[in-house]
Design a protein around this motif. Structure first.
Motif, PDB file in Angstrom:
ATOM      1  N   LEU A   4      30.233  -0.860  30.513  1.00  0.00           N
ATOM      2  CA  LEU A   4      30.002   0.546  30.197  1.00  0.00           C
ATOM      3  C   LEU A   4      30.743   0.947  28.935  1.00  0.00           C
ATOM      4  CD1 LEU A   4      30.149   2.262  33.708  1.00  0.00           C
ATOM      5  CD2 LEU A   4      28.160   1.945  32.232  1.00  0.00           C
ATOM      6  N   GLU A   5      31.991   0.465  28.792  1.00  0.00           N
ATOM      7  CA  GLU A   5      32.763   0.776  27.566  1.00  0.00           C
ATOM      8  C   GLU A   5      32.081   0.157  26.353  1.00  0.00           C
ATOM      9  OE1 GLU A   5      36.777  -0.491  28.205  1.00  0.00           O
ATOM     10  OE2 GLU A   5      37.203   1.153  29.570  1.00  0.00           O
ATOM     11  N   THR A   6      31.554  -1.042  26.506  1.00  0.00           N
ATOM     12  CA  THR A   6      30.856  -1.700  25.399  1.00  0.00           C
ATOM     13  C   THR A   6      29.607  -0.910  25.040  1.00  0.00           C
ATOM     14  OG1 THR A   6      31.641  -3.842  26.177  1.00  0.00           O
ATOM     15  CG2 THR A   6      29.814  -3.855  24.650  1.00  0.00           C
ATOM     16  N   LYS A   7      28.865  -0.486  26.074  1.00  0.00           N
ATOM     17  CA  LYS A   7      27.660   0.309  25.818  1.00  0.00           C
ATOM     18  C   LYS A   7      28.025   1.625  25.158  1.00  0.00           C
ATOM     19  CE  LYS A   7      24.518  -1.396  29.351  1.00  0.00           C
ATOM     20  NZ  LYS A   7      23.738  -1.042  30.538  1.00  0.00           N
ATOM     21  N   LEU A   8      29.133   2.241  25.634  1.00  0.00           N
ATOM     22  CA  LEU A   8      29.573   3.506  25.028  1.00  0.00           C
ATOM     23  C   LEU A   8      29.969   3.302  23.572  1.00  0.00           C
ATOM     24  CD1 LEU A   8      30.201   6.512  25.423  1.00  0.00           C
ATOM     25  CD2 LEU A   8      32.497   5.841  26.171  1.00  0.00           C
ATOM     26  N   GLY A   9      30.672   2.231  23.275  1.00  0.00           N
ATOM     27  CA  GLY A   9      31.062   1.913  21.892  1.00  0.00           C
ATOM     28  C   GLY A   9      29.845   1.681  21.007  1.00  0.00           C
ATOM     29  N   LEU A  10      28.889   0.941  21.538  1.00  0.00           N
ATOM     30  CA  LEU A  10      27.654   0.681  20.778  1.00  0.00           C
ATOM     31  C   LEU A  10      26.874   1.975  20.549  1.00  0.00           C
ATOM     32  CD1 LEU A  10      26.418  -2.648  22.426  1.00  0.00           C
ATOM     33  CD2 LEU A  10      27.353  -2.339  20.119  1.00  0.00           C
ATOM     34  N   ALA A  11      26.864   2.829  21.567  1.00  0.00           N
ATOM     35  CA  ALA A  11      26.155   4.111  21.432  1.00  0.00           C
ATOM     36  C   ALA A  11      26.838   4.969  20.377  1.00  0.00           C
ATOM     37  CB  ALA A  11      26.105   4.828  22.774  1.00  0.00           C
ATOM     38  N   ARG A  12      28.189   4.950  20.373  1.00  0.00           N
ATOM     39  CA  ARG A  12      28.922   5.727  19.339  1.00  0.00           C
ATOM     40  C   ARG A  12      28.619   5.191  17.948  1.00  0.00           C
ATOM     41  NH1 ARG A  12      34.548   6.186  22.588  1.00  0.00           N
ATOM     42  NH2 ARG A  12      33.987   8.016  23.827  1.00  0.00           N
ATOM     43  N   LYS A  13      28.635   3.846  17.816  1.00  0.00           N
ATOM     44  CA  LYS A  13      28.327   3.240  16.506  1.00  0.00           C
ATOM     45  C   LYS A  13      26.897   3.583  16.068  1.00  0.00           C
ATOM     46  CE  LYS A  13      31.572  -0.560  16.481  1.00  0.00           C
ATOM     47  NZ  LYS A  13      31.782  -1.988  16.438  1.00  0.00           N
ATOM     48  N   ALA A  14      25.978   3.564  17.025  1.00  0.00           N
ATOM     49  CA  ALA A  14      24.579   3.905  16.716  1.00  0.00           C
ATOM     50  C   ALA A  14      24.485   5.361  16.294  1.00  0.00           C
ATOM     51  CB  ALA A  14      23.685   3.635  17.920  1.00  0.00           C
ATOM     52  N   CYS A  15      25.263   6.205  16.973  1.00  0.00           N
ATOM     53  CA  CYS A  15      25.284   7.630  16.629  1.00  0.00           C
ATOM     54  C   CYS A  15      25.852   7.832  15.232  1.00  0.00           C
ATOM     55  CB  CYS A  15      26.126   8.356  17.671  1.00  0.00           C
ATOM     56  SG  CYS A  15      25.571  10.040  17.970  1.00  0.00           S
ATOM     57  N   GLN A  16      26.951   7.134  14.898  1.00  0.00           N
ATOM     58  CA  GLN A  16      27.557   7.229  13.564  1.00  0.00           C
ATOM     59  C   GLN A  16      26.584   6.723  12.502  1.00  0.00           C
ATOM     60  OE1 GLN A  16      31.145   4.974  13.993  1.00  0.00           O
ATOM     61  NE2 GLN A  16      32.387   6.745  14.656  1.00  0.00           N
ATOM     62  N   ALA A  17      25.910   5.618  12.831  1.00  0.00           N
ATOM     63  CA  ALA A  17      24.932   5.064  11.884  1.00  0.00           C
ATOM     64  C   ALA A  17      23.802   6.063  11.658  1.00  0.00           C
ATOM     65  CB  ALA A  17      24.392   3.735  12.394  1.00  0.00           C
ATOM     66  N   ALA A  18      23.363   6.723  12.730  1.00  0.00           N
ATOM     67  CA  ALA A  18      22.287   7.710  12.614  1.00  0.00           C
ATOM     68  C   ALA A  18      22.756   8.897  11.777  1.00  0.00           C
ATOM     69  CB  ALA A  18      21.828   8.166  13.992  1.00  0.00           C
ATOM     70  N   GLU A  19      24.020   9.312  12.024  1.00  0.00           N
ATOM     71  CA  GLU A  19      24.572  10.416  11.232  1.00  0.00           C
ATOM     72  C   GLU A  19      24.680  10.018   9.760  1.00  0.00           C
ATOM     73  OE1 GLU A  19      28.288  11.569  12.983  1.00  0.00           O
ATOM     74  OE2 GLU A  19      27.323  12.505  14.714  1.00  0.00           O
TER      75      GLU A  19
END
Length: 115
Positions: A4-19
């Motif tokens: 879950l932490e890995t998925k959360l980290g990946l989701a944050r990175k994806a969000c930053q990349a999208a931003e």
């Protein structure tokens, strides 16, 4: 939990990349809008110059027309003056011929009186 932490980290990175992508896209859109605005000003400036040149051209055409009319008037007056001069010369020649004929007639009358 690690998953879950890995998925959360990946989701944050994806969000930053999208931003980041969104920010880059906004910057590119702003640059494109500035370019469009610049080209719009250039177009308006070119149109103003073209209108000014058209006005100048109309003015020159009007001036040329005026000069052409003046030239035609001068040509007419010149021809009229030439006709008047020729008429005056013919009148003068005619009077001279009449005077010479009258002199001959007078001379003949005197000659007839003497006879």
């Amino acid at each position: 939990k690690i998953i879950l932490e890995t998925k959360l980290g990946l989701a944050r990175k994806a969000c930053q990349a999208a931003e980041t992508n969104s920010s880059v896209a906004r910057d590119e859109a702003g640059t494109a809008n500035a370019r469009v605005e610049s080209l719009s000003y250039q177009l308006r400036d070119s149109q103003s110059k073209a209108e000014g040149l058209q006005l100048d051209l109309r003015q020159k055409n009007d001036e040329m027309h005026t000069v052409k009319c003046q030239l035609q008037q001068t040509e007419y007056e010149l021809k009229k003056t030439k006709r008047e001069k020729e008429g005056a010369e013919k009148e003068r020649d005619s009077k001279k011929s009449r005077a010479e004929l009258q002199e001959e007639i007078d001379n003949m009358r005197h000659a007839l009186k003497d006879i």
